[in-house]
Structures are given as structure tokens and as C-alpha cells.
Design an enzyme around this catalytic site. Structure first.
Site, PDB file in Angstrom:
ATOM      1  N   ARG A 250     -31.390   4.236  32.163  1.00  0.00           N
ATOM      2  CA  ARG A 250     -32.184   2.993  32.122  1.00  0.00           C
ATOM      3  C   ARG A 250     -31.273   1.784  32.361  1.00  0.00           C
ATOM      4  O   ARG A 250     -30.059   1.928  32.527  1.00  0.00           O
ATOM      5  CB  ARG A 250     -32.874   2.869  30.758  1.00  0.00           C
ATOM      6  CG  ARG A 250     -31.879   2.658  29.620  1.00  0.00           C
ATOM      7  CD  ARG A 250     -32.561   2.498  28.293  1.00  0.00           C
ATOM      8  NE  ARG A 250     -31.718   1.744  27.378  1.00  0.00           N
ATOM      9  CZ  ARG A 250     -31.936   1.634  26.077  1.00  0.00           C
ATOM     10  NH1 ARG A 250     -32.963   2.256  25.536  1.00  0.00           N
ATOM     11  NH2 ARG A 250     -31.135   0.911  25.316  1.00  0.00           N
TER      12      ARG A 250
ATOM     13  N   ASP B  96     -26.374  10.809  31.118  1.00  0.00           N
ATOM     14  CA  ASP B  96     -26.818  10.087  29.920  1.00  0.00           C
ATOM     15  C   ASP B  96     -26.927  11.084  28.776  1.00  0.00           C
ATOM     16  O   ASP B  96     -26.718  12.290  28.956  1.00  0.00           O
ATOM     17  CB  ASP B  96     -28.156   9.360  30.159  1.00  0.00           C
ATOM     18  CG  ASP B  96     -28.245   8.048  29.376  1.00  0.00           C
ATOM     19  OD1 ASP B  96     -28.169   8.115  28.129  1.00  0.00           O
ATOM     20  OD2 ASP B  96     -28.361   6.981  29.990  1.00  0.00           O
TER      21      ASP B  96
ATOM     22  N   ASP C 141     -23.198  13.686  25.787  1.00  0.00           N
ATOM     23  CA  ASP C 141     -22.739  12.551  24.982  1.00  0.00           C
ATOM     24  C   ASP C 141     -21.268  12.356  25.344  1.00  0.00           C
ATOM     25  O   ASP C 141     -20.443  13.254  25.115  1.00  0.00           O
ATOM     26  CB  ASP C 141     -22.900  12.882  23.483  1.00  0.00           C
ATOM     27  CG  ASP C 141     -22.414  11.738  22.602  1.00  0.00           C
ATOM     28  OD1 ASP C 141     -21.646  10.881  23.093  1.00  0.00           O
ATOM     29  OD2 ASP C 141     -22.796  11.724  21.421  1.00  0.00           O
TER      30      ASP C 141
ATOM     31  N   GLY D 183     -22.841   2.114  27.286  1.00  0.00           N
ATOM     32  CA  GLY D 183     -22.272   1.215  26.291  1.00  0.00           C
ATOM     33  C   GLY D 183     -23.295   0.938  25.215  1.00  0.00           C
ATOM     34  O   GLY D 183     -24.499   1.080  25.436  1.00  0.00           O
TER      35      GLY D 183
ATOM     36  N   LYS E  35     -22.480  -7.072  13.852  1.00  0.00           N
ATOM     37  CA  LYS E  35     -22.373  -7.578  12.462  1.00  0.00           C
ATOM     38  C   LYS E  35     -21.150  -8.481  12.448  1.00  0.00           C
ATOM     39  O   LYS E  35     -20.180  -8.204  13.159  1.00  0.00           O
ATOM     40  CB  LYS E  35     -22.090  -6.435  11.465  1.00  0.00           C
ATOM     41  CG  LYS E  35     -23.271  -5.545  11.137  1.00  0.00           C
ATOM     42  CD  LYS E  35     -24.168  -6.188  10.106  1.00  0.00           C
ATOM     43  CE  LYS E  35     -25.416  -5.323   9.889  1.00  0.00           C
ATOM     44  NZ  LYS E  35     -26.549  -6.112   9.428  1.00  0.00           N
TER      45      LYS E  35
ATOM     46  N   TYR F 269     -17.584  -4.992  19.602  1.00  0.00           N
ATOM     47  CA  TYR F 269     -18.009  -4.940  21.005  1.00  0.00           C
ATOM     48  C   TYR F 269     -17.016  -5.680  21.900  1.00  0.00           C
ATOM     49  O   TYR F 269     -16.587  -5.175  22.939  1.00  0.00           O
ATOM     50  CB  TYR F 269     -19.405  -5.554  21.099  1.00  0.00           C
ATOM     51  CG  TYR F 269     -20.045  -5.521  22.474  1.00  0.00           C
ATOM     52  CD1 TYR F 269     -20.599  -4.340  22.981  1.00  0.00           C
ATOM     53  CD2 TYR F 269     -20.134  -6.677  23.253  1.00  0.00           C
ATOM     54  CE1 TYR F 269     -21.216  -4.324  24.222  1.00  0.00           C
ATOM     55  CE2 TYR F 269     -20.743  -6.659  24.497  1.00  0.00           C
ATOM     56  CZ  TYR F 269     -21.282  -5.483  24.978  1.00  0.00           C
ATOM     57  OH  TYR F 269     -21.895  -5.475  26.218  1.00  0.00           O
TER      58      TYR F 269
HETATM   59  N1  LIG Z   1     -27.477  -6.286  29.229  1.00  0.00           N
HETATM   60  C1  LIG Z   1     -26.508  -7.203  29.220  1.00  0.00           C
HETATM   61  O1  LIG Z   1     -26.765  -8.414  29.177  1.00  0.00           O
HETATM   62  C2  LIG Z   1     -25.070  -6.778  29.281  1.00  0.00           C
HETATM   63  C3  LIG Z   1     -24.115  -7.793  29.268  1.00  0.00           C
HETATM   64  C4  LIG Z   1     -22.787  -7.449  29.344  1.00  0.00           C
HETATM   65  C5  LIG Z   1     -22.427  -6.121  29.432  1.00  0.00           C
HETATM   66  N2  LIG Z   1     -23.365  -5.135  29.443  1.00  0.00           N
HETATM   67  C6  LIG Z   1     -22.894  -3.751  29.537  1.00  0.00           C
HETATM   68  O2  LIG Z   1     -23.555  -3.085  30.601  1.00  0.00           O
HETATM   69  C7  LIG Z   1     -23.735  -1.706  30.263  1.00  0.00           C
HETATM   70  C8  LIG Z   1     -25.203  -1.326  30.371  1.00  0.00           C
HETATM   71  O3  LIG Z   1     -25.964  -2.178  29.553  1.00  0.00           O
HETATM   72  P1  LIG Z   1     -27.568  -2.097  29.432  1.00  0.00           P
HETATM   73  O4  LIG Z   1     -28.007  -3.437  29.002  1.00  0.00           O
HETATM   74  O5  LIG Z   1     -28.146  -1.490  30.649  1.00  0.00           O
HETATM   75  O6  LIG Z   1     -27.697  -1.093  28.183  1.00  0.00           O
HETATM   76  P2  LIG Z   1     -28.856  -0.078  27.777  1.00  0.00           P
HETATM   77  O7  LIG Z   1     -28.759   0.067  26.301  1.00  0.00           O
HETATM   78  O8  LIG Z   1     -30.164  -0.493  28.364  1.00  0.00           O
HETATM   79  O9  LIG Z   1     -28.395   1.284  28.492  1.00  0.00           O
HETATM   80  C9  LIG Z   1     -27.209   1.956  28.111  1.00  0.00           C
HETATM   81  C10 LIG Z   1     -27.322   3.425  28.465  1.00  0.00           C
HETATM   82  O10 LIG Z   1     -26.122   4.087  28.023  1.00  0.00           O
HETATM   83  C11 LIG Z   1     -26.496   5.318  27.410  1.00  0.00           C
HETATM   84  N3  LIG Z   1     -25.505   5.755  26.429  1.00  0.00           N
HETATM   85  C12 LIG Z   1     -25.228   5.166  25.230  1.00  0.00           C
HETATM   86  N4  LIG Z   1     -24.332   5.903  24.540  1.00  0.00           N
HETATM   87  C13 LIG Z   1     -24.037   6.984  25.313  1.00  0.00           C
HETATM   88  C14 LIG Z   1     -23.196   8.124  25.130  1.00  0.00           C
HETATM   89  N5  LIG Z   1     -22.483   8.295  24.009  1.00  0.00           N
HETATM   90  N6  LIG Z   1     -23.126   9.038  26.113  1.00  0.00           N
HETATM   91  C15 LIG Z   1     -23.849   8.885  27.252  1.00  0.00           C
HETATM   92  N7  LIG Z   1     -24.678   7.831  27.474  1.00  0.00           N
HETATM   93  C16 LIG Z   1     -24.768   6.888  26.515  1.00  0.00           C
HETATM   94  C17 LIG Z   1     -27.835   5.015  26.742  1.00  0.00           C
HETATM   95  O11 LIG Z   1     -28.563   6.195  26.456  1.00  0.00           O
HETATM   96  C18 LIG Z   1     -28.513   4.115  27.773  1.00  0.00           C
HETATM   97  O12 LIG Z   1     -29.270   4.856  28.706  1.00  0.00           O
HETATM   98  C19 LIG Z   1     -23.171  -1.535  28.850  1.00  0.00           C
HETATM   99  O13 LIG Z   1     -21.836  -1.074  28.930  1.00  0.00           O
HETATM  100  C20 LIG Z   1     -23.211  -2.935  28.298  1.00  0.00           C
HETATM  101  O14 LIG Z   1     -22.273  -3.126  27.270  1.00  0.00           O
HETATM  102  C21 LIG Z   1     -24.694  -5.445  29.354  1.00  0.00           C
END
Ligand SMILES: NC(=O)c1ccc[n+]([C@@H]2O[C@H](COP(=O)([O-])OP(=O)(O)OC[C@H]3O[C@@H](n4cnc5c(N)ncnc54)[C@H](O)[C@@H]3O)[C@@H](O)[C@H]2O)c1
Length: 363
Positions: free
Chosen positions: A136, A157, A180, A206, A211, A269
């Protein structure tokens, strides 16, 4: 709609007035979403201190002008290394197109690279890409964009995301791996599932567990560091050591502007994301011998399920704290990843590319 200004010959302070003379009249005639690019020489490569100073001045100028642009206009500064001129095409195709709509005020260094794109309609043709966290959000968008550009995609995933993951993999003619990334045997399982090797790995999976440090539980701390930093380190090393990641490979780490600016409630984070930027910087020179590049992409406020959980007022502030005055889309991040995945993008390594609409955080 695109303007390129070659400032690489501006080597004295008095020559800098050419910037004002060129851009001032132009500002009145810019159309919506104009893309501006300034080319220069990296100051650290110049032996004359005054020349280096003039080239460094370009940075202050570009970052400021980027903030003054209206109507979705963007501006970047590209320092082009000696001998790197033939790698400009990929960068121009990215920075002068809507693909970089949410990138502004960035300074990127372009070096030399032995490989290049053969067919610009499918720049990733013949390349195999692994994307973690692809069920996703940003990861799904990255997988779609790499597939659009011709790559064969492998989507990874966690097991609970299997239904969504399989559906997307099927739509993209790709494969899925449910794993995982923190499992004790994750590296062994991954290598076993990739017997033919890969060319691109995008560490996108990620999590956040926010907190303030005073209230941070050991579980929250450990979970974020394990998924966001330790897993990309361990898996990349295993992919490299086993030869699964082939020569001329591309490693892309999803960092965050929190890792640059710091963010209240995100010590865990931000530490993990800053660690990824440090990993790219430190590993890049060691991997260049094999033609492998490693970069971080640092998104700002992107509209996904992750950010939908942020309280409304903070969410709105996140959007408005950028020069572009709005949040980005997963596609914006995906386009930056797709550009860095290209064969010619070995010209960029060890860098952090922000996709944040020039957010004031950490700028
Ligand atoms: N959304 C934002 O504004 C934003 C900003 C900066 C950075 N990011 C980074 O971009 C990346 C994606 O963010 P997003 O918003 O799409 O997040 P999201 O939570 O929508 O998707 C993250 C995906 O990673 C998978 N995942 C989590 N832990 C896992 C594990 N242990 N093994 C395998 N898969 C795992 C989840 O199942 C999920 O499908 C992340 O690294 C996030 O930190 C996002």
C-alpha cells in the site's frame, strides 16, 4: 515551461549579477508549474577559493528563488562533475518534467556513470526490482511506477498484507514475497527467493511509533529501529555479499525530512531515518567500484494512511509548511525513486533527495 541556466562559468562574485539579470525579467513570464534548473560546478572540486565561493553562492540563490516562485514553480541546482556532462539527460528528463512536481530547492551532485538508459520510453527495461512495504501507500506507488518504466517487479510485505500484495503483483505482472523484514532468517529467506538476482532494491517498508522520549517505551523504540534501520542494513549487506544485487545495481532507502530536521515525538523515527542517510553517504564510495549506487529519498508530508493518522491541525500544518503549500502524493516519491533506479543514475550516489515541496523543516 522549462528553463535551464548554465552557471558553471560564474567564478567571480561580480559575475553573480548575471543571475539577477537573467531571472528577474523571466519571472514575469513564467507559466504555471514552470521548472527551472541551474547548472554549476561543485564548490569542493574547485581549487580557487573565490571560484568555489561563487559556485556555493548559487546554492543560496537557488534555494531562495525556489521559495519565491508562484503557481507550482520549482527550481533545483545541479552541480555537474567534470566528465559527467553526458549524464545530464536523465536528470533533465526528471527535473524538467511533472515527475519532479513535489521536488524544489534541491541541490544535487552529478558524477560519472558507465551505464546508460537505452530506451527512454522504458528506461528500466530488463531490470529486476525488489520493493519492500509494497502492499500500500508509497511502496505500492513505487512498484507501479517501476513497472510502468519497464522493470520486472517483486513486491514484498508482511504476511497479513498478502491479499493486497498479491492483487497488486498480479496487476503489475510481477511476483510477491510475504516476509517480515525483521525476522531472524529474513536475509536467508530473501536470498533464497531471489535465485536470479536483482538490479534494484527499494527499502520502503517503514513504521512510526511516536512518543516524546520521556514516554517512549522500549518496545516502540526497538520496533522502529528494527524495521526502519536495522533491516535495510542487514538485508542490503546480505544482497551484496551473496551477489544477489548485481553489479550496476541501485539501492534506494526511504528516509524522511524528520531524519534531517528532527521532529517532536519522533526521536526513534528520526534516528532511524537519519541513520539511513548516513548509510547511503558512507556506503556509496565503497560500492562505486561495482557500479552500484545508494541514495536516500527523503519525503516530506505525503498523503498516505501513515499521515492520515496525524491529528488534523498538525496534518494541515505539515501541508502548509512547504514552498508549494500542499502535501505530496505517493506518486511524487515514486517518480524520484524511479529516476534514481535508472541505469544512468549511477551518476548520483551517497545523496539524499528530498521530495518535500521545499518544506521549511530541516531546509
Ligand atoms: N507518508 C509520509 O508522509 C512519509 C513521509 C516521510 C517518509 N515516509 C516513509 O515512506 C515509507 C512508506 O510510507 P507510507 O506512508 O507508504 O507507509 P504505510 O504505512 O502506508 O506503508 C508501509 C508498508 O510497509 C509495510 N511494512 C511495515 N513493517 C514491515 C515489515 N517488518 N516487513 C515488511 N513490510 C513491512 C507495511 O505492511 C505497509 O504495507 C516509510 O519508510 C515511511 O517512513 C513516509
Amino acid at each position: 515551461k522549462a528553463v535551464v541556466f548554465d552557471a558553471s562559468e560564474l567564478l567571480h562574485t561580480d559575475q553573480l549579477k548575471q543571475l539577477r539579470e537573467f531571472f528577474q525579467p523571466l519571472l514575469r513570464s513564467l507559466e504555471h508549474s514552470a521548472h527551472l534548473l541551474i547548472l554549476g560546478r561543485a564548490p569542493e572540486t574547485l581549487s580557487d577559493p573565490f571560484a568555489a565561493s561563487a559556485q556555493r553562492a548559487l546554492e543560496g540563490f537557488s534555494r531562495s528563488l525556489a521559495k519565491e516562485l508562484r503557481n507550482g514553480g520549482t527550481l533545483q541546482l545541479l552541480y555537474v562533475g567534470q566528465g559527467a556532462e553526458d549524464q545530464l539527460e536523465g536528470a533533465l528528463r526528471f527535473f524538467l518534467s511533472p515527475k519532479s512536481a513535489y521536488v524544489s530547492g534541491q541541490v544535487i551532485r552529478l558524477g560519472t556513470c558507465a551505464t546508460r538508459v537505452q530506451d527512454w520510453t522504458r528506461p528500466l527495461a530488463g531490470r529486476k526490482a525488489l520493493v519492500t512495504g509494497a502492499a500500500r501507500g508509497i511502496g505500492a506507488s513505487i512498484a507501479e511506477t517501476l513497472a510502468r518504466d519497464g522493470a520486472e517487479v517483486i513486491l514484498l510485505d508482511v504476511p497479513p498484507a498478502k491479499t493486497d500484495l498479491d492483487a497488486l503483483a498480479a496487476r503489475l505482472d510481477g511476483r510477491s514475497i510475504t516476509l517480515d523484514i525483521c525476522a531472524a532468517d529474513a536475509a536467508a529467506q530473501l536470498i533464497q527467493q531471489l535465485p536470479d538476482g536483482i538490479d534494484i532494491v527499494v527499502h520502503n517498508a517503514g513504521i512510526t511509533r511516536d512518543k516524546t522520549l520521556a514516554n517512549m517505551t522500549p518496545e516502540f523504540w526497538d520496533a522502529v529501529l528494527a524495521v526502519n534501520l536495522n533491516a535495510p542494513q542487514v538485508l542490503t549487506k546480505a544482497l551484496l555479499d551473496s551477489g544477489t544485487l548485481r553489479d550496476n545495481g541501485r539501492v534506494i532507502l526511504l528516509a524522511s525530512i524528520s531524519g534531517i530536521a528532527g521532529n517532536r515525538g519522533q526521536t526513534n523515527y528520526a534516528a532511524s531515518k537519519a541513520g539511513l542517510i548516513g548509510l547511503a553517504q558512507a556506503w556509496a564510495p565503497l560500492l562505486s567500484e561495482r557500479g552500484i549506487s545508494i541514495n536516500a529519498v527523503a519525503p516530506g508530508f505525503i498523503e498516505t494512511q501513515m499521515t492520515a493518522h496525524i491529528p488534523f491541525a498538525l496534518r494541515e500544518a505539515g501541508r502548509r509548511m512547504s514552498s508549494l503549500g500542499q502535501g505530496g502524493l505517493p506518486q511524487d516519491v515514486a517518480e524520484a525513486v524511479a529516476w534514481l533506479s535508472q541505469p544512468g543514475s549511477g551518476a548520483v550516489s551517497g545523496q539524499a533527495l528530498r521530495v518535500c515541496g521545499q518544506s521549511i523543516l530541516g531546509a
